[in-house]
Structure formats: structure tokens, C-alpha cells
Write an enzyme that holds these catalytic residues in place. Structure first.
Site, PDB file in Angstrom:
ATOM      1  N   SER A 109      -4.838   2.798   4.650  1.00 50.98           N
ATOM      2  CA  SER A 109      -5.037   2.222   3.325  1.00 50.98           C
ATOM      3  C   SER A 109      -5.019   0.699   3.387  1.00 50.98           C
ATOM      4  CB  SER A 109      -3.948   2.728   2.377  1.00 50.98           C
ATOM      5  OG  SER A 109      -4.111   2.193   1.084  1.00 50.98           O
ATOM      6  N   GLY A 115      -6.958   3.429  -5.106  1.00 47.41           N
ATOM      7  CA  GLY A 115      -7.635   4.701  -4.915  1.00 47.41           C
ATOM      8  C   GLY A 115      -8.967   4.583  -4.198  1.00 47.41           C
ATOM      9  N   ARG A 116      -9.126   3.557  -3.366  1.00 51.10           N
ATOM     10  CA  ARG A 116     -10.373   3.415  -2.607  1.00 51.10           C
ATOM     11  C   ARG A 116     -10.541   4.574  -1.633  1.00 51.10           C
ATOM     12  NH1 ARG A 116      -8.214  -1.950  -1.931  1.00 51.10           N
ATOM     13  NH2 ARG A 116      -9.357  -3.535  -3.099  1.00 51.10           N
ATOM     14  N   THR A 117     -11.788   4.926  -1.360  1.00 47.20           N
ATOM     15  CA  THR A 117     -12.070   5.959  -0.366  1.00 47.20           C
ATOM     16  C   THR A 117     -11.849   5.397   1.026  1.00 47.20           C
ATOM     17  OG1 THR A 117     -13.727   6.943  -1.816  1.00 47.20           O
ATOM     18  CG2 THR A 117     -13.823   7.544   0.512  1.00 47.20           C
ATOM     19  N   HIS A 118     -11.048   6.079   1.835  1.00 50.16           N
ATOM     20  CA  HIS A 118     -10.744   5.604   3.184  1.00 50.16           C
ATOM     21  C   HIS A 118     -11.913   5.873   4.123  1.00 50.16           C
ATOM     22  CE1 HIS A 118      -6.074   5.888   2.602  1.00 50.16           C
ATOM     23  NE2 HIS A 118      -6.652   5.030   1.796  1.00 50.16           N
ATOM     24  N   ARG A 151       5.689   5.363   2.285  1.00 45.26           N
ATOM     25  CA  ARG A 151       4.583   6.311   2.375  1.00 45.26           C
ATOM     26  C   ARG A 151       4.361   6.632   3.840  1.00 45.26           C
ATOM     27  NH1 ARG A 151      -1.416   4.325   0.458  1.00 45.26           N
ATOM     28  NH2 ARG A 151      -2.539   6.328   0.493  1.00 45.26           N
ATOM     29  N   THR A 169       3.542   0.577  -4.925  1.00 43.94           N
ATOM     30  CA  THR A 169       4.411  -0.320  -5.693  1.00 43.94           C
ATOM     31  C   THR A 169       3.821  -0.660  -7.060  1.00 43.94           C
ATOM     32  OG1 THR A 169       3.432  -2.249  -4.579  1.00 43.94           O
ATOM     33  CG2 THR A 169       5.454  -1.336  -3.637  1.00 43.94           C
ATOM     34  N   ARG A 170       2.488  -0.823  -7.130  1.00 40.18           N
ATOM     35  CA  ARG A 170       1.884  -1.146  -8.423  1.00 40.18           C
ATOM     36  C   ARG A 170       2.037   0.017  -9.396  1.00 40.18           C
ATOM     37  NH1 ARG A 170       1.144  -5.053 -11.679  1.00 40.18           N
ATOM     38  NH2 ARG A 170       0.708  -6.319  -9.830  1.00 40.18           N
ATOM     39  N   LYS A 221       0.819  -1.221   0.000  1.00 37.97           N
ATOM     40  CA  LYS A 221       0.000   0.000   0.000  1.00 37.97           C
ATOM     41  C   LYS A 221       0.853   1.272   0.000  1.00 37.97           C
ATOM     42  CE  LYS A 221      -3.515  -0.524  -0.452  1.00 37.97           C
ATOM     43  NZ  LYS A 221      -4.184  -0.916  -1.737  1.00 37.97           N
TER      44      LYS A 221
END
EC number: 2.8.2.-
Length: 424
Positions: free
Chosen positions: A264, A382-385, A256, A178-179, A175
Site C-alpha cells: 500500500s 482504497g487505491r488498487t494495488h 496492519r 490512521t485517517r 498506510k
């Protein structure tokens, strides 16, 4: 007519074989039969019954440093503590390195090497075991990646050349971005990277180097083979295993803000297991006393200094590049310039390759030579936390701050996570 047996003369009629000698003969006969059976079944002699020898140039597994207030079982060494703690020396800048053979020369020995203990991470509570959400890679995907005629996950990878062991690895962190980094570096014509996560040095090590090599895409001379598996950074055995494969391997770590990373991480798990407790419940051992549960993997992964200490025993800082996950979003071209320089590549991936997607909140890749639509990461990114109690975030920032300072000192880089938080 035979003469009468003389008392006490061996072989004479009526003489008796001593019980001890009879027992010895029976044992010898049994041992010979056992040896014969083992040889017929494929053994190579008594030496084959011994435990496999440790590979030259490898070191015995080392227990990771314990967190303040905790102790790993049987670990006498002092815990990894923030700079300035009494009686705790600063991390050594010169790692202990073990000599080792070449990448190809060790292949035969590795194929016979069993899975070492402490496959993932040795921790006191067992709470840092392999996370099933860590990767969507399946054995079927890895099998397809290594099959003849496949492209190793890269859309531009040709079906010719030679499969090689990777010269560079993206080893973490989960998270962290890396992708995004992998997809960006795959846009470089001199890089070939497998799209799936092989998890060789943590989950599939017992399958051997030939299996690992077969998962890789084919490359031509002058091209770099890469892969990314974020869990390597927090795997206790990974540094030794990678160093044994090739001590000149280049390592890339995307880091991060550990507080944001933990949220995340939790968000990803929550999307797959909606029934899990809230972030606030999992983050604390005792919320009233403000005791953070550092055994929870979402928290522990972000203690970067703890994990980096293990890597510095095998690799010098000059072979490790730390990429800022935040700057990978705000200035992807700038971070990619550093990555290309580190890998010895010409700067081909530039600002022309990126388009900022306001809906996603991060850059998408595009081909500068055509007008096709930019290619963004999947819906899992990019999910909403979820909304987290501000008091919990404040306590986590205080918890991480001394470890962040230690990490800055170890790497010689200031990622300014504290300044970033004060600006909010």
C-alpha cells in the site's frame, strides 16, 4: 627639574613596560570590548554563549536497534532480533522512565529548546529519510488550522473554548488506517482533533509548543484534544519529546499486516511518481539470494517490534492502544469501542455510524440521526494495488514472521497476520 630615571624603577623616565604585561593589557581590553558589544546586541552575559541545557527529565538520544546483518554507525548495542536468537534477551516489559514536569510547566523550556539531532530516524543507510509522500499536509494548511476563527479541520468544532495541547495522539502507522480512525473518532462529541497532520515531533519541533498549541482546535472542559501524524511511530526522537511534553499522553497505533502495508505504501508513492522502479526491485538487495532490503522505508516501517522498543523506554503498555487495521475495516464499531474505552469516553460511535462501501472496500461514516449520504474517505484511499510476484510476497512473509511474533509478545496481542495469509 625631575630627577633622572632610576634603572629598574617602574614609572621612572625611560623605563619600559615588559612585553608580557603589555600583551595582557591588550587582551583584557579586547575581552571587555567584546563583552560590551555582545551585551548591546542582546546577549545576557557569558552564560548566554553556552549550549542550551538538556531539559529536566529528558534522556539523550538513543540509537535505534539495528536490523539483523546491519549496524548503525557508532552503535555498540546488540541488534533487535526475533525471540529465541542466541545472546539476545527478550524485550523488557518495564520501560525506563524519566521524571518530567507537567504539560503546561514545560512550555517555557520547550520554546527555547533547539531541534535535537536525529530529527526523523537514525539509520545506517539514510534511505529512511522523511518521505515527501508521507503526508499531504502543507505549512499553509497548518497555518489555516491555527488561525483565529478556523475550526481545526473538524466540521463540528465550535469557534469558542480554549486551545490546548493534545491529550491523545494517533502516532502510526503510515498506510495502516490512521485517517479512517481519525475520522471515526471525530464523530464523537467529546473529541476535537485537527484534520491536518502537524508533524510537530518530527518536522516542526523547533517551532515550539506555542506553535503546536495554536494548531489545535478549541475545546471545552471535558473534551479531548487529539491529532494524528503516522510518522511519529518511526521517528527516533518522538517518544522522548512527547514524554517531555506530557508523560500521561495516551498513544494510539493502528497496525496492519506489514506485507500489505508495504504494498500500500509503494502504491501511494507510485501514484505520485510513476517512474520509480517496481516493488520487486526496491524490496530486495539481492533477489537471487533472497536478501530483503530492510533499509527501504516501505519495508522498515513494518518491523513494528523495532520501533515499539523505543517507545517502551518512555511509556508503559497501559498508555498505548494497538488498533487492528484489518478489523477497522471488517468490524469498525468493535475497534471504535476499544478506542473510546481507552480514551475514557462514553461509547457513542457505534455500528449505526458506519456503512460498508463495496466499491471502496471499506466502511464509510454516516450520521445515524439523518438520512444524508455516507461520508467516505477521499480518492487517495482504497487505491488498487499493483500485481506483485507471489514469490516476492512469500519471501516478505518469511522475513516479517519472526518480527511479528516478537511484536505479539511485546504487546500481548495476536493480530493473526500469519493465519490471515494461510487462508488466502
Amino acid at each position: 627639574m625631575s630627577p633622572p630615571a632610576q634603572p629598574g624603577v617602574p614609572g621612572g623616565r625611560g623605563s619600559k613596560v615588559p612585553p608580557a604585561r603589555k600583551l595582557l593589557c591588550m587582551c583584557s581590553l579586547s575581552l571587555c570590548l567584546t563583552y560590551l558589544c555582545y551585551s548591546l546586541m542582546g546577549g545576557t552575559g557569558p552564560g548566554a554563549l553556552r549550549s542550551p541545557a538538556v531539559l529536566p527529565g529528558t534522556a539523550a538520544p538513543r540509537s535505534p536497534a539495528a536490523l539483523p546483518g546491519t549496524a548503525a554507525p557508532g552503535a555498540p548495542r546488540s541488534p533487535a532480533s526475533p525471540p529465541g536468537s542466541p545472546g539476545v534477551p527478550a524485550p523488557s516489559a518495564a520501560p525506563t522512565r524519566a521524571s518530567n514536569g507537567s504539560r503546561e510547566g514545560a512550555a517555557g523550556a520547550w520554546l527555547r529548546t533547539p531541534l535535537a539531532p536525529g530529527e526523523v530516524i537514525t539509520v545506517q543507510s539514510g534511505a529512511f529519510e522523511r518521505d515527501p509522500q508521507e503526508s499531504s499536509t502543507t505549512d499553509e494548511e497548518l497555518s489555516r488550522a491555527g488561525s483565529p476563527g478556523t475550526r481545526g479541520g473538524g466540521s463540528t468544532t465550535p469557534d469558542y473554548g480554549e486551545k490546548r495541547l493534545p491529550q491523545a495522539l494517533i502516532i502510526g502507522v503510515k498506510k495502516g488506517g490512521t485517517r479512517a480512525l481519525l475520522e471515526a473518532i471525530r464523530a464523537h462529541p467529546d473529541v476535537r482533533a485537527v484534520g491536518t497532520e502537524p508533524h510537530f515531533f518530527d518536522r516542526n519541533y523547533e517551532k515550539g509548543l506555542e506553535w503546536y498549541r495554536n494548531v489545535m482546535p478549541k475545546t471545552l472542559d471535558g473534551q479531548i484534544t487529539m491529532e494524528k501524524t503516522p510518522s511519529y511511530f518511526v521517528t527516533n526522537e518522538a517518544p522522548r519529546r512527547i514524554h517531555s511534553m506530557a508523560k500521561d499522553t495516551k498513544l494510539i497505533v493502528v497496525v496492519r499486516n506489514p506485507v500489505t502495508r508495504a504494498i500500500s505504501d509503494y502504491t501511494q508513492t507510485l501514484s505520485k511518481k510513476p517512474e520509480i522502479p517496481t516493488f520487486e526491485v526496491l524490496a530486495f538487495k539481492n533477489r537471487t539470494l533472497g536478501l530483503i532490503d530492510a533499509s527501504w522505508s516501505a519495508i522498515r516501517i513494518g518491523i513494528y517490534a523495532l520501533h515499539l522498543e523505543n517507545w517502551l523506554q518512555y511509556f508503559p503498555l497501559s498508555q498505548i492502544l494497538f488498533v487492528s487495521g484489518e478489523r477497522l475495516i471488517t468490524d469498525p464499531a468493535g475497534e471504535m469501542a476499544k478506542v473510546q474505552d481507552f480514551l475514557g469516553l462514553k461509547r457513542i460511535v457505534t455500528e449505526k455510524h458506519f456503512y460498508f462501501n463495496k466499491t471502496k472496500g471499506f466502511p464509510c461514516l454516516k450520521k445515524p440521526e439523518d438520512s444524508s449520504a455516507p461520508r467516505c474517505l477521499g480518492k487517495s484511499k482504497g487505491r488498487t494495488h499493483p500485481k506483485i510476484d507471489p514469490d516476492v510476497i512469500h519471501r516478505l512473509r518469511k522475513f516479517y514472521k519472526p518480527f511479528n511474533v516478537m511484536f505479539y509478545q511485546m504487546t500481548g496481542q495476536d493480530f493473526q497476520w500469519e493465519q490471515e495469509e494461510s487462508d488466502k
